[in-house]
Motif scaffolding. Structure first.
Motif, short mmCIF file in Angstrom:
data_model
loop_
_atom_site.label_atom_id
_atom_site.label_comp_id
_atom_site.label_asym_id
_atom_site.label_seq_id
_atom_site.Cartn_x
_atom_site.Cartn_y
_atom_site.Cartn_z
N GLU A 5 2.54 21.58 -8.29
CA GLU A 5 3.35 20.68 -7.47
C GLU A 5 2.62 19.36 -7.19
N SER A 6 1.29 19.40 -7.24
CA SER A 6 0.51 18.17 -7.05
C SER A 6 0.56 17.28 -8.29
N ARG A 7 0.71 17.90 -9.43
CA ARG A 7 0.84 17.12 -10.67
C ARG A 7 2.07 16.21 -10.63
N ILE A 8 3.11 16.66 -9.95
CA ILE A 8 4.33 15.85 -9.82
C ILE A 8 3.99 14.55 -9.09
N VAL A 9 3.25 14.65 -7.99
CA VAL A 9 2.86 13.46 -7.22
C VAL A 9 1.95 12.56 -8.05
N LEU A 10 1.00 13.18 -8.77
CA LEU A 10 0.11 12.39 -9.61
C LEU A 10 0.88 11.70 -10.74
N TYR B 173 -7.57 13.28 -13.71
CA TYR B 173 -6.18 13.46 -14.15
C TYR B 173 -5.50 12.10 -14.38
N LEU B 174 -5.73 11.19 -13.45
CA LEU B 174 -5.12 9.86 -13.58
C LEU B 174 -5.65 9.12 -14.81
N ILE B 175 -6.94 9.20 -15.06
CA ILE B 175 -7.54 8.53 -16.22
C ILE B 175 -7.02 9.14 -17.51
N GLU B 176 -6.96 10.47 -17.57
CA GLU B 176 -6.47 11.15 -18.78
C GLU B 176 -5.03 10.79 -19.11
N ASN B 177 -4.30 10.30 -18.10
CA ASN B 177 -2.89 9.97 -18.31
C ASN B 177 -2.62 8.46 -18.26
N GLY B 178 -3.64 7.66 -18.55
CA GLY B 178 -3.42 6.24 -18.79
C GLY B 178 -3.81 5.27 -17.70
N VAL B 179 -4.34 5.71 -16.58
CA VAL B 179 -4.74 4.78 -15.53
C VAL B 179 -6.14 4.25 -15.86
N ASP B 180 -6.32 2.94 -15.74
CA ASP B 180 -7.58 2.28 -16.03
C ASP B 180 -8.66 2.74 -15.05
N SER B 181 -9.75 3.28 -15.56
CA SER B 181 -10.81 3.81 -14.71
C SER B 181 -11.45 2.74 -13.83
N LYS B 182 -11.39 1.48 -14.26
CA LYS B 182 -11.97 0.39 -13.47
C LYS B 182 -11.21 0.15 -12.17
N ILE C 142 0.86 -1.18 0.00
CA ILE C 142 0.00 0.00 0.00
C ILE C 142 0.90 1.23 0.00
N ILE C 143 0.68 2.09 -0.97
CA ILE C 143 1.44 3.33 -1.08
C ILE C 143 0.46 4.48 -0.92
N LYS C 144 0.79 5.40 -0.03
CA LYS C 144 -0.09 6.55 0.23
C LYS C 144 0.67 7.83 -0.09
N ARG C 145 0.01 8.71 -0.82
CA ARG C 145 0.54 10.03 -1.14
C ARG C 145 -0.59 11.03 -1.03
N SER C 146 -0.27 12.28 -0.82
CA SER C 146 -1.29 13.32 -0.74
C SER C 146 -0.95 14.46 -1.69
N ILE C 147 -2.00 15.04 -2.25
CA ILE C 147 -1.85 16.27 -3.03
C ILE C 147 -2.70 17.34 -2.35
N PHE C 148 -2.29 18.60 -2.51
CA PHE C 148 -2.92 19.67 -1.74
C PHE C 148 -3.57 20.70 -2.67
N PHE C 149 -4.53 21.45 -2.12
CA PHE C 149 -5.34 22.38 -2.88
C PHE C 149 -5.38 23.74 -2.19
N ASP C 150 -5.65 24.77 -2.99
CA ASP C 150 -5.86 26.09 -2.45
C ASP C 150 -7.24 26.15 -1.79
N PHE C 151 -7.45 27.18 -0.99
CA PHE C 151 -8.72 27.38 -0.31
C PHE C 151 -9.87 27.45 -1.31
N ASP C 152 -10.94 26.70 -1.05
CA ASP C 152 -12.16 26.70 -1.84
C ASP C 152 -11.91 26.37 -3.31
N SER C 153 -10.93 25.49 -3.58
CA SER C 153 -10.59 25.17 -4.96
C SER C 153 -10.45 23.66 -5.13
N SER C 154 -10.80 23.21 -6.33
CA SER C 154 -10.56 21.81 -6.69
C SER C 154 -9.59 21.72 -7.86
#
Length: 184
Positions: A85-90, A136-145, A68-80
Motif C-alpha cells: 500500500e506504500s508503493r501506491i503513495v510512492l 525505490y524513487l531512484i529505481e523508478n526514475g527520480v533524479d538522485s540529485k 510543498i506536498i507531504k505524504r507518508s508511507i508506513f512500515f511494519d514493526f522492526d521493518s524497513s
C-alpha cells in the motif's frame, strides 16, 4: 532630527507598544491609539500614516512561489520493507515528479520509528526506512540529485506511543516534495 520630532516618535511608539491595540484607519490612513485618538506628530499637525496607500491595497496580489506536498508511507514493526500500500503513495510521488520534473527543487525522505527499543536502534531503523524509500524513487526514475534523506528515530511522533495504533502511525517515512511554480 530636532528634539520635538524625536519626542513625538518616542511617544507614538510607546503608545502603540503599550496599548497593543493601535490600528490603521482605512478612511484617512492615519494611526489611532487605544482610545480612538489620532496619533499625531510633535507639532500636533500631521497624523502618523501607514506606508500602504488605498491604491496599493487594491492592487496587491499574493504570489505563491513554492508548493510543498507531504505524504507518508508506513512500515511494519522492526521493518524497513516497503509495504504494497506504500508503493501506491510512492508511485503517485513518481508520477508527480515526472509531470513536474523541471519545477521540483527537492524531495525529502524522512524516516521515523515508534519508541519501542533503544533510541540508537530506532535512529538506525528510521534511516534504513528513509533509504529504502529513496532507493525505490531512484529505481523508478527520480533524479538522485533531487533526493535528500533524514532520520529522526522516535523523536517526531504523530501519535501516542502508548497504544498499538499510535505506534503503527509513528513507524513511517514522510515524503515531502518542494517545487517552484516558475522554475525553468
Amino acid at each position: 532630527m530636532n528634539r520635538s520630532s524625536k519626542l513625538a516618535i518616542f511617544i507614538a511608539l510607546a503608545t502603540i507598544a503599550s496599548s497593543g491595540s493601535a490600528y490603521a484607519q482605512e478612511i484617512d490612513n492615519c494611526w489611532y491609539g487605544p482610545f480612538g485618538n489620532k496619533i499625531k506628530n510633535g507639532t500636533n499637525e500631521l497624523c502618523w500614516k501607514n506606508n500602504i496607500t488605498d491604491q496599493q491595497k487594491n492592487s496587491f496580489k499574493l504570489s505563491i512561489d513554492k508548493t510543498i506536498i507531504k505524504r507518508s508511507i508506513f512500515f511494519d514493526f522492526d521493518s524497513s520493507n516497503i509495504k504494497p500500500e506504500s508503493r501506491i503513495v510512492l508511485n503517485e510521488t513518481i508520477d508527480y515528479y515526472k509531470n513536474k520534473k523541471n519545477h521540483i527543487n527537492k524531495i525529502t525522505s524522512t524516516g521515523n520509528s515508534d519508541s519501542t527499543g533503544k533510541e540508537s536502534y530506532n535512529q538506525n531503523l528510521s534511516e534504513r526506512r528513509a533509504k529504502e524509500a529513496r532507493k525505490y524513487l531512484i529505481e523508478n526514475g527520480v533524479d538522485s540529485k533531487k533526493l535528500e534523506i533524514y532520520s529522526l528515530g522516535s523523536k517526531n511522533p504523530i501519535a501516542s506511543n502508548e497504544t498499538s495504533e499510535g505506534r503503527c502511525k509513528n513507524r513511517r517515512v514522510d515524503i515531502e516534495i518542494i517545487s517552484e511554480k516558475n522554475k525553468n
